[in-house]
Enzyme design. Structure first.
Site, PDB file in Angstrom:
ATOM      1  N   GLU A   1      48.646  78.670  46.846  1.00  0.00           N
ATOM      2  CA  GLU A   1      48.825  77.431  47.600  1.00  0.00           C
ATOM      3  C   GLU A   1      49.830  76.583  46.818  1.00  0.00           C
ATOM      4  O   GLU A   1      49.557  76.188  45.683  1.00  0.00           O
ATOM      5  CB  GLU A   1      47.515  76.668  47.715  1.00  0.00           C
ATOM      6  CG  GLU A   1      46.509  77.310  48.648  1.00  0.00           C
ATOM      7  CD  GLU A   1      45.226  76.500  48.693  1.00  0.00           C
ATOM      8  OE1 GLU A   1      44.915  75.944  49.751  1.00  0.00           O
ATOM      9  OE2 GLU A   1      44.519  76.421  47.672  1.00  0.00           O
TER      10      GLU A   1
ATOM     11  N   SER B   1      43.093  72.938  41.152  1.00  0.00           N
ATOM     12  CA  SER B   1      42.603  73.207  42.498  1.00  0.00           C
ATOM     13  C   SER B   1      42.060  71.948  43.147  1.00  0.00           C
ATOM     14  O   SER B   1      41.714  71.971  44.322  1.00  0.00           O
ATOM     15  CB  SER B   1      41.521  74.283  42.456  1.00  0.00           C
ATOM     16  OG  SER B   1      40.548  73.947  41.517  1.00  0.00           O
TER      17      SER B   1
ATOM     18  N   ASN C   1      40.104  75.221  48.383  1.00  0.00           N
ATOM     19  CA  ASN C   1      38.964  74.649  47.676  1.00  0.00           C
ATOM     20  C   ASN C   1      38.325  73.489  48.415  1.00  0.00           C
ATOM     21  O   ASN C   1      37.156  73.187  48.187  1.00  0.00           O
ATOM     22  CB  ASN C   1      39.362  74.231  46.263  1.00  0.00           C
ATOM     23  CG  ASN C   1      39.267  75.412  45.327  1.00  0.00           C
ATOM     24  OD1 ASN C   1      38.268  76.111  45.306  1.00  0.00           O
ATOM     25  ND2 ASN C   1      40.325  75.667  44.587  1.00  0.00           N
TER      26      ASN C   1
END
Lengths: 290, 209
Positions: free
Chosen positions: A152, A119, A190
């Site tokens: 994502e 992330s 994030n």
């Protein structure tokens, strides 16, 4: 070559959730972790989650045994040799990821695609140490992966178009919704979430309000389904620390810096839901929805 | 006896004519943007509580930094709202370190009687919600300028990934970038923290008012 067998490396909160997604979508799924007890725990929690899904009418009863039969665990990386697609979900440390991918590259076939659930770390950087940067994509699932649809997806600088197309289709087959993001720290989600959660932690540190009051305020004012401290308890303080440190190293943005209280909470084993206590107290340590 | 409501002028928390059913008790709710000016007339010593509506200022601006007989049962409040949108159900109830806990609970009950949800906090600039969302919204606006993704993709990602009912950019568009500018600028002045400095897009809209 069609994707039939999926490997998931790491069976923490994210890895276990991703494995549920893959097995539920009909893929033979093998989960790798260095700890047998973690694999046993993940299997038990997966079954518990699926039973609840059946009870809630979200899953046909006959599928439970089928999914559990397609789910296996291993502590031996060599068992991932015949995987067509491997998703890495280990802790956020570039060296550890490179070490894992180097082992996988040595045993997996040339057509196997590697993906990282990172992330914060650059996909290009992870791919650079994978031995197959052209067959590498970023695939960041959201927590809890077994419930959240968003992934994502990002290309590294050397990701081939063929790999990208295949990975995008695979994501759809998993039943997930892909959004393409740039390969920048934290991608979209994030980049905004880690500092936001750190800000909430700093409110607790500074004594602005009690955790329950902060969560309540954000949920009622903004309509968010969870308060930031509830979400952090689910993420885990150890993970938040790693995420913050990785993000801060890359961006040098002060809101990304890990608040001191997180380190003290880790030392006190107040990791969040998984240890039974974080900003809030919990009666059990089961995974979300289990 | 019903809780006494004194309206100084127009309020961001309660519209004129809104039915304020705060229930029974010897409390006072001072409503309006200039409600603090009424405080001298309502010392809290003989009351269950006195609640004064706040804007972006701290409660201490009205009470001072020292405990006294007259302010020990005085609390601040603000019903949260984003710019031009209707007020939400949230009331941020502000207390000082010395505030009598019974007064806090009485004020909480008063707002809950009116169907609102109360979150108690200490007296800090931005309280809870503005303190958390203004830096986040500024970051979203800055990253939009940086070309991280389109507005639609950023909103979509945050909605799908976190279950938000509305993306941050759609929220700002609906409730007013100029209003975000004003709150953010006020907090930047109080906190001297650059994360609260209004993002360029908010500055542009505010300048064109």
């Amino acid at each position: 070559m069609a994707i039939g067998k999926v490997g998931v490396a790491g069976c923490g909160t994210m890895g276990a959730g991703i494995a549920i997604v893959a097995a539920r979508a009909g893929f033979e799924t093998i989960v790798l972790d260095s700890r047998q007890d973690a694999l046993d725990g993940a299997r038990a929690q997966t079954e518990s989650f699926l039973r609840k899904s059946v009870a809630r009418g979200k899953l046909a009863p006959e599928r439970l045994d089928e999914i559990m039969a397609s789910w296996s665990g291993t502590t031996d990386v060599r068992d991932l040799a015949d995987c067509d697609y491997v998703i890495e979900a280990i802790f956020e440390e570039l060296g550890a990821k490179h070490e894992l991918f180097a082992k996988l590259d040595a045993i997996c076939g040339p057509d196997t695609i590697f993906a990282s659930n990172t992330s914060t770390i650059s996909i290009t950087e992870i791919a650079g140490g994978s031995g197959r940067a052209d067959r590498f994509v970023g695939m960041h699932f959201c927590l809890p992966a077994q419930l959240m649809k968003l992934v994502e997806m990002s290309r590294g600088m050397n990701t081939s178009d063929q790999t990208w197309e295949k990975a995008w289709k695979f994501c759809a087959k998993l039943g997930q919704t892909a959004v393409e993001t740039k390969d920048t720290p934290g991608f979209i989600l994030n980049y905004f979430l880690i500092p936001f959660n750190n800000d909430a932690i700093r409110l607790v540190e500074q004594g602005v309000a009690e955790p329950a009051e902060i969560d309540k305020a954000i949920k009622v004012a903004m309509g968010y389904p969870m308060g930031p401290l509830e979400l952090l308890d689910l993420v885990g303080m150890d993970t938040q620390r790693l995420l913050s440190e990785a993000m801060h190293d890359l961006t040098h943005e002060k809101r990304a810096a890990c608040p001191a209280i997180v380190k003290r909470m880790i030392a006190a084993n107040r990791l969040g839901k998984k240890s039974g206590r974080g900003f809030h107290e919990y009666g059990d340590t089961k995974m979300f929805g289990a | 006896m019903a809780v006494t409501v004194i309206r100084a002028d127009e309020s961001r928390s309660f519209a004129i004519g809104e039915d304020l059913a705060f229930g029974e008790g010897n409390g006072v709710v001072l409503v309006g943007s200039e409600a603090g000016g009424q405080l001298a007339a309502f010392p809290s010593a003989s009351r269950d509580f006195v609640a004064v509506e706040l804007g972006s200022e701290c409660l201490a601006e009205h009470l001072g930094l020292e405990e006294s007989e007259d302010n020990v049962r005085t609390v601040g409040f603000a019903r949260f709202r984003m710019g031009d949108a209707q007020p939400t159900r949230l009331v941020e109830l502000v207390k000082m370190p010395w505030t009598d806990p019974a007064a806090v609970e009485a004020a909480r009950a008063c707002f809950e009687n009116a169907g609102l949800t109360v979150a108690v906090c200490e007296d800090f600039a931005g309280r809870i919600v503005d303190r958390l969302i203004r830096p986040y919204l500024n970051a979203v606006l800055r990253r939009l300028d940086d070309g991280l993704a389109s507005a639609a993709d950023m909103d979509r990602t945050l909605m799908l990934g976190l279950g938000y009912p509305e993306g941050p950019l759609a929220l700002l568009k609906r409730t007013g970038l100029a209003a975000h500018h004003d709150v953010s600028a006020a907090l930047y002045q109080q906190l001297a923290d650059p994360d609260f400095a209004p993002a360029r897009r908010a500055q542009v809209v505010a300048a064109r008012r």
